[in-house]
Design a protein around this motif. Structure first.
Motif, PDB file in Angstrom:
ATOM      1  N   PHE A 152      -8.663   0.667  -3.306  1.00 43.57           N
ATOM      2  CA  PHE A 152      -7.770  -0.354  -2.778  1.00 43.57           C
ATOM      3  C   PHE A 152      -7.904  -1.607  -3.640  1.00 43.57           C
ATOM      4  O   PHE A 152      -8.960  -1.869  -4.227  1.00 43.57           O
ATOM      5  CB  PHE A 152      -8.143  -0.701  -1.336  1.00 43.57           C
ATOM      6  CG  PHE A 152      -7.576   0.234  -0.315  1.00 43.57           C
ATOM      7  CD1 PHE A 152      -7.884   1.592  -0.332  1.00 43.57           C
ATOM      8  CD2 PHE A 152      -6.731  -0.229   0.673  1.00 43.57           C
ATOM      9  CE1 PHE A 152      -7.375   2.461   0.613  1.00 43.57           C
ATOM     10  CE2 PHE A 152      -6.214   0.630   1.631  1.00 43.57           C
ATOM     11  CZ  PHE A 152      -6.530   1.980   1.599  1.00 43.57           C
ATOM     12  N   LEU A 186       0.829  -1.190   0.000  1.00 45.03           N
ATOM     13  CA  LEU A 186       0.000   0.000   0.000  1.00 45.03           C
ATOM     14  C   LEU A 186       0.871   1.250   0.000  1.00 45.03           C
ATOM     15  O   LEU A 186       1.981   1.247   0.535  1.00 45.03           O
ATOM     16  CB  LEU A 186      -0.907   0.013   1.235  1.00 45.03           C
ATOM     17  CG  LEU A 186      -1.852  -1.178   1.425  1.00 45.03           C
ATOM     18  CD1 LEU A 186      -2.658  -1.007   2.705  1.00 45.03           C
ATOM     19  CD2 LEU A 186      -2.783  -1.335   0.229  1.00 45.03           C
ATOM     20  N   ASP A 207     -12.102   4.063  -2.401  1.00 43.00           N
ATOM     21  CA  ASP A 207     -10.717   4.456  -2.177  1.00 43.00           C
ATOM     22  C   ASP A 207      -9.723   3.733  -3.071  1.00 43.00           C
ATOM     23  O   ASP A 207      -8.510   3.891  -2.902  1.00 43.00           O
ATOM     24  CB  ASP A 207     -10.342   4.226  -0.710  1.00 43.00           C
ATOM     25  CG  ASP A 207     -11.225   5.032   0.231  1.00 43.00           C
ATOM     26  OD1 ASP A 207     -11.537   6.177  -0.110  1.00 43.00           O
ATOM     27  OD2 ASP A 207     -11.594   4.509   1.300  1.00 43.00           O
ATOM     28  N   ARG A 212      -5.337   6.163   4.980  1.00 41.10           N
ATOM     29  CA  ARG A 212      -6.778   6.027   4.780  1.00 41.10           C
ATOM     30  C   ARG A 212      -7.315   4.783   5.485  1.00 41.10           C
ATOM     31  O   ARG A 212      -8.404   4.810   6.086  1.00 41.10           O
ATOM     32  CB  ARG A 212      -7.082   5.955   3.283  1.00 41.10           C
ATOM     33  CG  ARG A 212      -8.575   5.902   2.947  1.00 41.10           C
ATOM     34  CD  ARG A 212      -9.300   7.104   3.462  1.00 41.10           C
ATOM     35  NE  ARG A 212     -10.708   7.110   3.100  1.00 41.10           N
ATOM     36  CZ  ARG A 212     -11.642   7.705   3.792  1.00 41.10           C
ATOM     37  NH1 ARG A 212     -11.327   8.351   4.906  1.00 41.10           N
ATOM     38  NH2 ARG A 212     -12.905   7.675   3.397  1.00 41.10           N
ATOM     39  N   GLN A 225      -2.630   5.340   1.214  1.00 42.96           N
ATOM     40  CA  GLN A 225      -3.581   4.253   1.436  1.00 42.96           C
ATOM     41  C   GLN A 225      -3.498   3.740   2.869  1.00 42.96           C
ATOM     42  O   GLN A 225      -4.525   3.437   3.484  1.00 42.96           O
ATOM     43  CB  GLN A 225      -3.314   3.114   0.450  1.00 42.96           C
ATOM     44  CG  GLN A 225      -3.775   3.404  -0.962  1.00 42.96           C
ATOM     45  CD  GLN A 225      -3.420   2.273  -1.912  1.00 42.96           C
ATOM     46  OE1 GLN A 225      -2.332   1.680  -1.834  1.00 42.96           O
ATOM     47  NE2 GLN A 225      -4.326   1.959  -2.819  1.00 42.96           N
TER      48      GLN A 225
END
Length: 227
Positions: free
Chosen positions: A194, A150, A192, A157, A154
């Motif tokens: 991911f 990540l 987001d 977050r 990230q």
């Protein structure tokens, strides 16, 4: 006079960090007297240190990793050997926490995912359950960070979303909170950007570590903590 000085406590702190254990995920009890207990909250692993009253600078050690084994290290350990033993214990704790239990993971996730079919219990969490939720969410976040590539944004977050989810456990019932948790995990992918593997990993971890909170008959906390 305290048996354990500030510099000794700092050495323990550094030993935990070197083993990749977040110090805020650990608790030290009775650090100013002849005994000390280091507890890793997410796994309930512990490391006991007791000063030998018959030999200055010598210590007796007992440790346990998860719920699987207990090690009695005996007496006569110097402080440098104590620190090495703490470092070795912390490394085993990290390995134990990162090793999936495929049987309990499968059963735990079924309970977590199928909670709607088991009743409409929307009772509030107890203080002890909320403490467990915060500890497990933090451990979930750290496990995902270690397993995923990540970005720093990230990771920030992820921490923010898990913190919000944890704080909500103090004002929502368990059924509503479960839905919030599921929605929060999926929104990491949908909102987001991911990778989907991140959500899958979080779901597996949630099923294993939090699923029992939603099983039928609720003092689930004792079952989780092995009581």
């Amino acid at each position: 006079m305290a048996t354990f000085s500030k510099s000794m406590l700092n050495e323990i702190f550094r030993a935990l960090v070197e083993a990749h254990i977040e110090p805020q995920m650990s608790q030290i009890k009775h650090p100013s007297y002849a005994t000390m207990k280091i507890i890793h909250l997410p796994t309930q692993s512990y490391f006991d240190i007791e000063a030998d009253s018959h030999s200055i600078g010598s210590f007796f050690l007992v440790s346990q990793v998860g719920n699987e084994w207990q090690s009695i290290h005996g007496e006569g350990h110097s402080w440098s050997k104590v620190i090495q033993a703490v470092r070795d214990w912390a490394g085993r704790v990290v390995e134990w926490a990162d090793t999936p239990d495929l049987w309990s993971e499968s059963a735990g996730w079924r309970v977590f995912a199928d909670a709607d079919s088991q009743g409409d219990d929307n009772s509030p969490f107890t203080r002890q359950e909320r403490e467990l939720i915060f500890a497990q969410l933090a451990a979930m976040g750290e496990a995902v960070k270690r397993a995923s590539q990540l970005t720093s944004a990230q990771e920030a977050r992820l921490d923010e979303r898990l913190k919000v989810i944890g704080e909500a456990s103090g004002r929502m019932g368990r059924k509503d909170w479960r839905l919030l948790l599921l929605g929060g995990i999926f929104s990491l992918v949908l909102a987001d950007a991911f990778p989907p593997e991140t959500a899958r990993h979080l779901l597996e971890l949630a099923g294993r570590s939090l699923g029992s909170l939603f099983a039928i008959g609720a003092p689930m906390i004792g079952r989780i903590l092995g009581g």
